[in-house]
Design a protein around this motif. Sequence first.
Motif, PDB file in Angstrom:
ATOM      1  N   ALA A   1      15.354-103.203-112.925  1.00 21.54           N
ATOM      2  CA  ALA A   1      14.806-103.938-111.796  1.00 21.54           C
ATOM      3  C   ALA A   1      13.944-104.996-112.475  1.00 21.54           C
ATOM      4  O   ALA A   1      12.729-104.954-112.430  1.00 21.54           O
ATOM      5  CB  ALA A   1      14.003-103.029-110.890  1.00 21.54           C
TER       6      ALA A   1
ATOM      7  N   VAL B   1      15.386 -96.246-112.238  1.00 22.34           N
ATOM      8  CA  VAL B   1      14.996 -97.644-112.175  1.00 22.34           C
ATOM      9  C   VAL B   1      14.094 -97.955-113.366  1.00 22.34           C
ATOM     10  O   VAL B   1      13.243 -97.151-113.735  1.00 22.34           O
ATOM     11  CB  VAL B   1      14.239 -97.937-110.858  1.00 22.34           C
ATOM     12  CG1 VAL B   1      13.703 -99.364-110.829  1.00 22.34           C
ATOM     13  CG2 VAL B   1      15.127 -97.650-109.659  1.00 22.34           C
TER      14      VAL B   1
ATOM     15  N   ARG C   1      10.158-101.621-102.617  1.00 23.06           N
ATOM     16  CA  ARG C   1      11.128-100.600-102.193  1.00 23.06           C
ATOM     17  C   ARG C   1      11.503 -99.641-103.310  1.00 23.06           C
ATOM     18  O   ARG C   1      11.693 -98.451-103.078  1.00 23.06           O
ATOM     19  CB  ARG C   1      12.368-101.277-101.635  1.00 23.06           C
ATOM     20  CG  ARG C   1      13.372-100.288-101.109  1.00 23.06           C
ATOM     21  CD  ARG C   1      14.329-100.895-100.141  1.00 23.06           C
ATOM     22  NE  ARG C   1      15.310 -99.911 -99.728  1.00 23.06           N
ATOM     23  CZ  ARG C   1      16.463-100.216 -99.220  1.00 23.06           C
ATOM     24  NH1 ARG C   1      16.770-101.475 -99.024  1.00 23.06           N
ATOM     25  NH2 ARG C   1      17.309 -99.277 -98.880  1.00 23.06           N
ATOM     26  N   PHE C   2      11.663-100.150-104.518  1.00 24.28           N
ATOM     27  CA  PHE C   2      12.038 -99.321-105.663  1.00 24.28           C
ATOM     28  C   PHE C   2      11.008 -99.518-106.762  1.00 24.28           C
ATOM     29  O   PHE C   2      10.649-100.656-107.067  1.00 24.28           O
ATOM     30  CB  PHE C   2      13.434 -99.701-106.178  1.00 24.28           C
ATOM     31  CG  PHE C   2      14.503 -99.590-105.132  1.00 24.28           C
ATOM     32  CD1 PHE C   2      15.037 -98.361-104.776  1.00 24.28           C
ATOM     33  CD2 PHE C   2      14.972-100.728-104.489  1.00 24.28           C
ATOM     34  CE1 PHE C   2      16.012 -98.267-103.801  1.00 24.28           C
ATOM     35  CE2 PHE C   2      15.956-100.647-103.516  1.00 24.28           C
ATOM     36  CZ  PHE C   2      16.482 -99.406-103.170  1.00 24.28           C
TER      37      PHE C   2
ATOM     38  N   GLN D   1      11.831 -94.484-110.764  1.00 21.17           N
ATOM     39  CA  GLN D   1      12.343 -93.816-109.571  1.00 21.17           C
ATOM     40  C   GLN D   1      13.824 -93.500-109.766  1.00 21.17           C
ATOM     41  O   GLN D   1      14.568 -94.279-110.356  1.00 21.17           O
ATOM     42  CB  GLN D   1      12.170 -94.734-108.358  1.00 21.17           C
ATOM     43  CG  GLN D   1      12.756 -94.200-107.074  1.00 21.17           C
ATOM     44  CD  GLN D   1      12.593 -95.183-105.917  1.00 21.17           C
ATOM     45  OE1 GLN D   1      11.914 -96.206-106.026  1.00 21.17           O
ATOM     46  NE2 GLN D   1      13.217 -94.868-104.803  1.00 21.17           N
TER      47      GLN D   1
ATOM     48  N   ILE E   1      17.369 -93.282-108.114  1.00 23.06           N
ATOM     49  CA  ILE E   1      18.059 -93.785-106.927  1.00 23.06           C
ATOM     50  C   ILE E   1      19.490 -93.239-106.914  1.00 23.06           C
ATOM     51  O   ILE E   1      20.045 -92.885-107.962  1.00 23.06           O
ATOM     52  CB  ILE E   1      18.071 -95.331-106.867  1.00 23.06           C
ATOM     53  CG1 ILE E   1      18.710 -95.931-108.119  1.00 23.06           C
ATOM     54  CG2 ILE E   1      16.673 -95.872-106.654  1.00 23.06           C
ATOM     55  CD1 ILE E   1      18.906 -97.437-108.036  1.00 23.06           C
TER      56      ILE E   1
ATOM     57  N   LEU F   1      19.685-103.514-110.889  1.00 19.42           N
ATOM     58  CA  LEU F   1      19.491-103.079-109.514  1.00 19.42           C
ATOM     59  C   LEU F   1      19.018-104.321-108.770  1.00 19.42           C
ATOM     60  O   LEU F   1      17.923-104.824-109.033  1.00 19.42           O
ATOM     61  CB  LEU F   1      18.426-101.974-109.441  1.00 19.42           C
ATOM     62  CG  LEU F   1      17.839-101.676-108.051  1.00 19.42           C
ATOM     63  CD1 LEU F   1      18.898-101.139-107.112  1.00 19.42           C
ATOM     64  CD2 LEU F   1      16.673-100.705-108.172  1.00 19.42           C
TER      65      LEU F   1
ATOM     66  N   VAL G   1      23.516 -98.843-103.404  1.00 21.15           N
ATOM     67  CA  VAL G   1      22.393 -97.904-103.365  1.00 21.15           C
ATOM     68  C   VAL G   1      22.347 -97.296-101.966  1.00 21.15           C
ATOM     69  O   VAL G   1      22.284 -98.004-100.969  1.00 21.15           O
ATOM     70  CB  VAL G   1      21.058 -98.600-103.725  1.00 21.15           C
ATOM     71  CG1 VAL G   1      19.888 -97.644-103.546  1.00 21.15           C
ATOM     72  CG2 VAL G   1      21.102 -99.136-105.154  1.00 21.15           C
TER      73      VAL G   1
END
Length: 186
Positions: free
Chosen positions: A83, A113, A121-122, A126, A128, A152, A184
């Motif tokens: 990300a 992530v 949000r992410f 994390q 996912i 991502l 996702v």
Amino acid sequence: MNLGKKLTEVREAAKLSRAQMVELLNQKGFDVKAYTVGKWETGASKPTVEVFLAICDICQVMDIRQTFAVNRLLRLYDTPVSAGLGNYLDGGGHEMIEIDSTVPSTADYAVKVSGDSMMPRFVDRQIIFVHEQQALDEGEIGIFCLNGDAYLKKLGRGCLVSLNSKYEPIKICEHDDCRVLGKVVG
């Protein structure tokens, strides 16, 4: 889920001893001994499907699926998706993780992530969950492989978009190798 532990719970909830369970199973035509029930409950062996269903009937298990809910296993890949600025996909390994019913049934695998470009949000580290598919609609969030790097991102018009405004969209040029690895879903 440990089947043996669940069998014990079901029997005890029905207020039956192992000896009583043996007697009731024998009445239903199954030649079972007390030590056999003990083996099932410790996980050393498993009852046949027919015996299992008889146990459920004896213990008045109304919803077998709910009572004996089995959490599924899903692949969690070692290589995180970026990300941010991209991580090289090196064909790394994976481990199997147990997931519960809160994870969408459409999830095919999981990734971690790396970075903050998809905040709020992410978040970094994390896990996912991704449904494996080769195409996304504009505006959908997915996992992309762009020139060998995994991202991502949200699919924009001709670009990959971050949710964090600190990051500029990543343009996808004609000569770029850009593939959708999945959507996702959680």
